[in-house]
Each structure stands twice: as structure tokens, then as C-alpha cells.
Design a protein around this motif. Structure first.
Motif, PDB file in Angstrom:
ATOM      1  N   ASP A 199      28.511  35.442  38.102  1.00 22.31           N
ATOM      2  CA  ASP A 199      28.327  36.261  36.896  1.00 22.31           C
ATOM      3  C   ASP A 199      29.577  37.090  36.616  1.00 22.31           C
ATOM      4  O   ASP A 199      29.991  37.225  35.467  1.00 22.31           O
ATOM      5  CB  ASP A 199      27.113  37.182  37.035  1.00 22.31           C
ATOM      6  N   GLU A 200      30.168  37.645  37.651  1.00 15.32           N
ATOM      7  CA  GLU A 200      31.399  38.427  37.484  1.00 15.32           C
ATOM      8  C   GLU A 200      32.529  37.549  36.947  1.00 15.32           C
ATOM      9  O   GLU A 200      33.281  37.964  36.058  1.00 15.32           O
ATOM     10  CB  GLU A 200      31.803  39.073  38.810  1.00 15.32           C
ATOM     11  N   LEU A 201      32.641  36.330  37.463  1.00 14.50           N
ATOM     12  CA  LEU A 201      33.674  35.412  36.975  1.00 14.50           C
ATOM     13  C   LEU A 201      33.445  35.076  35.498  1.00 14.50           C
ATOM     14  O   LEU A 201      34.401  35.033  34.706  1.00 14.50           O
ATOM     15  CB  LEU A 201      33.688  34.119  37.805  1.00 14.50           C
ATOM     16  N   ARG A 202      32.212  34.843  35.134  1.00 13.74           N
ATOM     17  CA  ARG A 202      31.901  34.498  33.740  1.00 13.74           C
ATOM     18  C   ARG A 202      32.150  35.670  32.798  1.00 13.74           C
ATOM     19  O   ARG A 202      32.646  35.486  31.681  1.00 13.74           O
ATOM     20  CB  ARG A 202      30.457  34.012  33.633  1.00 13.74           C
ATOM     21  N   ARG A 203      31.799  36.892  33.231  1.00  9.09           N
ATOM     22  CA  ARG A 203      32.077  38.075  32.405  1.00  9.09           C
ATOM     23  C   ARG A 203      33.574  38.252  32.210  1.00  9.09           C
ATOM     24  O   ARG A 203      34.035  38.582  31.118  1.00  9.09           O
ATOM     25  CB  ARG A 203      31.467  39.326  33.047  1.00  9.09           C
ATOM     26  N   LEU A 204      34.319  38.018  33.262  1.00  4.24           N
ATOM     27  CA  LEU A 204      35.775  38.127  33.182  1.00  4.24           C
ATOM     28  C   LEU A 204      36.326  37.130  32.169  1.00  4.24           C
ATOM     29  O   LEU A 204      37.156  37.477  31.320  1.00  4.24           O
ATOM     30  CB  LEU A 204      36.387  37.901  34.565  1.00  4.24           C
ATOM     31  N   ARG A 205      35.860  35.907  32.252  1.00  2.00           N
ATOM     32  CA  ARG A 205      36.346  34.881  31.310  1.00  2.00           C
ATOM     33  C   ARG A 205      35.916  35.184  29.883  1.00  2.00           C
ATOM     34  O   ARG A 205      36.644  34.874  28.937  1.00  2.00           O
ATOM     35  CB  ARG A 205      35.866  33.494  31.726  1.00  2.00           C
ATOM     36  N   SER A 206      34.774  35.805  29.692  1.00  2.00           N
ATOM     37  CA  SER A 206      34.350  36.150  28.324  1.00  2.00           C
ATOM     38  C   SER A 206      35.186  37.305  27.771  1.00  2.00           C
ATOM     39  O   SER A 206      35.422  37.366  26.566  1.00  2.00           O
ATOM     40  CB  SER A 206      32.857  36.481  28.280  1.00  2.00           C
ATOM     41  N   ARG A 207      35.645  38.225  28.632  1.00  2.00           N
ATOM     42  CA  ARG A 207      36.507  39.328  28.188  1.00  2.00           C
ATOM     43  C   ARG A 207      37.921  38.870  27.878  1.00  2.00           C
ATOM     44  O   ARG A 207      38.615  39.498  27.089  1.00  2.00           O
ATOM     45  CB  ARG A 207      36.572  40.433  29.263  1.00  2.00           C
ATOM     46  N   MET A 208      38.354  37.792  28.545  1.00  2.00           N
ATOM     47  CA  MET A 208      39.723  37.294  28.370  1.00  2.00           C
ATOM     48  C   MET A 208      39.696  35.817  27.990  1.00  2.00           C
ATOM     49  O   MET A 208      39.699  34.945  28.854  1.00  2.00           O
ATOM     50  CB  MET A 208      40.521  37.481  29.655  1.00  2.00           C
ATOM     51  N   PRO A 209      39.694  35.527  26.715  1.00  2.00           N
ATOM     52  CA  PRO A 209      39.610  34.126  26.287  1.00  2.00           C
ATOM     53  C   PRO A 209      40.801  33.281  26.721  1.00  2.00           C
ATOM     54  O   PRO A 209      40.712  32.055  26.741  1.00  2.00           O
ATOM     55  CB  PRO A 209      39.540  34.216  24.763  1.00  2.00           C
ATOM     56  N   GLN A 210      41.923  33.909  27.097  1.00  2.00           N
ATOM     57  CA  GLN A 210      43.093  33.140  27.539  1.00  2.00           C
ATOM     58  C   GLN A 210      42.948  32.631  28.974  1.00  2.00           C
ATOM     59  O   GLN A 210      43.788  31.872  29.440  1.00  2.00           O
ATOM     60  CB  GLN A 210      44.376  33.984  27.441  1.00  2.00           C
ATOM     61  N   LEU A 211      41.907  33.049  29.665  1.00  2.03           N
ATOM     62  CA  LEU A 211      41.656  32.518  31.010  1.00  2.03           C
ATOM     63  C   LEU A 211      41.074  31.117  30.871  1.00  2.03           C
ATOM     64  O   LEU A 211      40.138  30.895  30.105  1.00  2.03           O
ATOM     65  CB  LEU A 211      40.689  33.395  31.797  1.00  2.03           C
ATOM     66  N   THR A 212      41.616  30.197  31.635  1.00  5.49           N
ATOM     67  CA  THR A 212      41.112  28.825  31.607  1.00  5.49           C
ATOM     68  C   THR A 212      40.283  28.494  32.838  1.00  5.49           C
ATOM     69  O   THR A 212      39.693  27.430  32.918  1.00  5.49           O
ATOM     70  CB  THR A 212      42.279  27.825  31.485  1.00  5.49           C
ATOM     71  N   GLY A 213      40.244  29.412  33.794  1.00  6.86           N
ATOM     72  CA  GLY A 213      39.450  29.183  34.990  1.00  6.86           C
ATOM     73  C   GLY A 213      39.490  30.383  35.914  1.00  6.86           C
ATOM     74  O   GLY A 213      40.421  31.201  35.855  1.00  6.86           O
ATOM     75  N   ALA A 214      38.469  30.482  36.764  1.00  9.08           N
ATOM     76  CA  ALA A 214      38.382  31.567  37.734  1.00  9.08           C
ATOM     77  C   ALA A 214      37.703  31.045  38.998  1.00  9.08           C
ATOM     78  O   ALA A 214      36.748  30.273  38.929  1.00  9.08           O
ATOM     79  CB  ALA A 214      37.594  32.745  37.156  1.00  9.08           C
ATOM     80  N   LEU A 215      38.237  31.494  40.129  1.00  4.65           N
ATOM     81  CA  LEU A 215      37.730  31.044  41.431  1.00  4.65           C
ATOM     82  C   LEU A 215      37.678  32.216  42.387  1.00  4.65           C
ATOM     83  O   LEU A 215      38.646  32.974  42.506  1.00  4.65           O
ATOM     84  CB  LEU A 215      38.668  29.980  42.000  1.00  4.65           C
ATOM     85  N   ALA A 216      36.564  32.365  43.061  1.00  8.12           N
ATOM     86  CA  ALA A 216      36.454  33.308  44.173  1.00  8.12           C
ATOM     87  C   ALA A 216      36.328  32.453  45.427  1.00  8.12           C
ATOM     88  O   ALA A 216      35.498  31.545  45.491  1.00  8.12           O
ATOM     89  CB  ALA A 216      35.237  34.210  44.017  1.00  8.12           C
ATOM     90  N   ALA A 217      37.179  32.741  46.397  1.00 11.22           N
ATOM     91  CA  ALA A 217      37.186  31.948  47.627  1.00 11.22           C
ATOM     92  C   ALA A 217      37.413  32.862  48.815  1.00 11.22           C
ATOM     93  O   ALA A 217      37.916  33.977  48.674  1.00 11.22           O
ATOM     94  CB  ALA A 217      38.287  30.890  47.565  1.00 11.22           C
ATOM     95  N   GLY A 218      37.055  32.359  49.978  1.00 11.47           N
ATOM     96  CA  GLY A 218      37.356  33.070  51.195  1.00 11.47           C
ATOM     97  C   GLY A 218      38.809  32.831  51.570  1.00 11.47           C
ATOM     98  O   GLY A 218      39.424  31.847  51.127  1.00 11.47           O
TER      99      GLY A 218
END
Length: 167
Positions: A15-34
Motif C-alpha cells: 500500500d505504501e508503494l502504491r501511494r508513493l507511485r500515485s503521488r509521483m506519476p514519474q515513478l515507473t516502479g517501486a520495490l521494497a526488499a531485504g
């Protein structure tokens, strides 16, 4: 991550990744990893999340060594600019990282601002999930091992016993 978050924790990170992408339309992807290269959550259309998580762990290892060797302190973020855009990686808590893919026209200052905020939130979520997992594990009692001495085997010697048939 040492302890993988449960599905509700994973959903909160997603959900945090999706909110981030909705705030910044120039983002083409987001990943949270260990930091171990395992995917926690991702919103990466058209990109292999496992491959990017592994590459993120590798780049993180090199960046940490560069930061240490130059005396710049603990690594906070890493920015790679390619011909067609940016890859930004941010430390997220004790054991996670956030990697963002952005178009070339992104406002880099805003990318850092939003990326840092999201990384802090994701770090809190992942760290809390790890702490909860550790609390659920049964505490191993410190067992004291005692050493027992072995009794040596006694060899049985045969005596020169004669039977009535020997003579």
C-alpha cells in the motif's frame, strides 16, 4: 529480511508503494526488499522483482563499502542515472531497502523527498514485523552442557583355564 513479514505486513508495505507511485506519476516502479536480496513487496510493471531485488542487494553491498572506505558514514541512499531515467535506492530501517525507478524527467529533489519518507515508513513496518516475529519465537533456554567422563573399557583377559577335554 531475516524474518519475512506476514501477509498483512506485506500488504501495508505494498500500500505504501502504491501511494508513493500515485503521488509521483514519474515513478515507473517501486520495490521494497531485504538487504539479503529477497522481495518484501513490489509494484514493478514489466520488471522482474526477484532480479531487481538481487541486483539491489549487490549494489547496496558495493555502495556500503564505498561509503565506509571514504569515511562518509552509514549508507543512506544511492542514485543511479541512466540514459532513460533514474534508479534510487534508500535505506529502510534495519534490514530493508526501497528501490524506485523513475523517468528521466522526474524532479530529483522531489524523488529524494518522497523516497526518504516512504523508506522511513517502510522501515518502520518491516522492523515492526521482524520484532513481532522474534517475540513469537520460543526463547531458547540457556542449557548448560555438562561433560561426563567415560569409564574406560576393561579388557577381559582370558585365564589359562583348562577343561576336562584339554588334557
Amino acid at each position: 529480511m531475516a524474518a519475512e513479514p506476514g501477509s498483512s505486513d506485506r500488504e501495508a508495505v505494498l500500500d505504501e508503494l502504491r501511494r508513493l507511485r500515485s503521488r509521483m506519476p514519474q515513478l515507473t516502479g517501486a520495490l521494497a526488499a531485504g538487504v539479503d536480496g529477497l522481495v518484501v513487496a513490489h509494484d514493478l510493471p514489466g520488471v522482474d522483482p526477484e532480479g531487481l531485488a538481487a541486483l539491489t542487494a549487490a549494489e547496496l553491498g558495493v555502495a556500503v563499502r564505498v561509503s565506509d572506505a571514504t569515511g562518509k558514514g552509514e549508507l543512506r541512499e544511492l542514485l543511479v542515472r541512466g540514459e532513460d531515467g533514474y534508479v534510487a535506492t534508500y535505506a529502510a530501517g534495519r534490514s530493508a531497502v526501497l528501490t524506485l525507478l523513475a523517468e528521466d524527467r522526474v524532479n530529483v529533489g522531489r524523488l529524494h523527498l518522497e523516497g526518504r519518507r516512504a523508506a522511513a515508513r517502510i522501515g518502520e513496518l518491516v522492523d515492526a514485523a521482524e520484532d513481532a516475529a522474534k517475540a513469537l519465537r520460543p526463547a531458547r533456554a540457556a542449557t548448560t552442557r555438562t561433560r561426563t567422563t567415560r569409564t574406560p573399557r576393561t579388557s577381559t583377559t582370558t585365564t589359562d583355564a583348562r577343561t576336562a577335554t584339554d588334557s
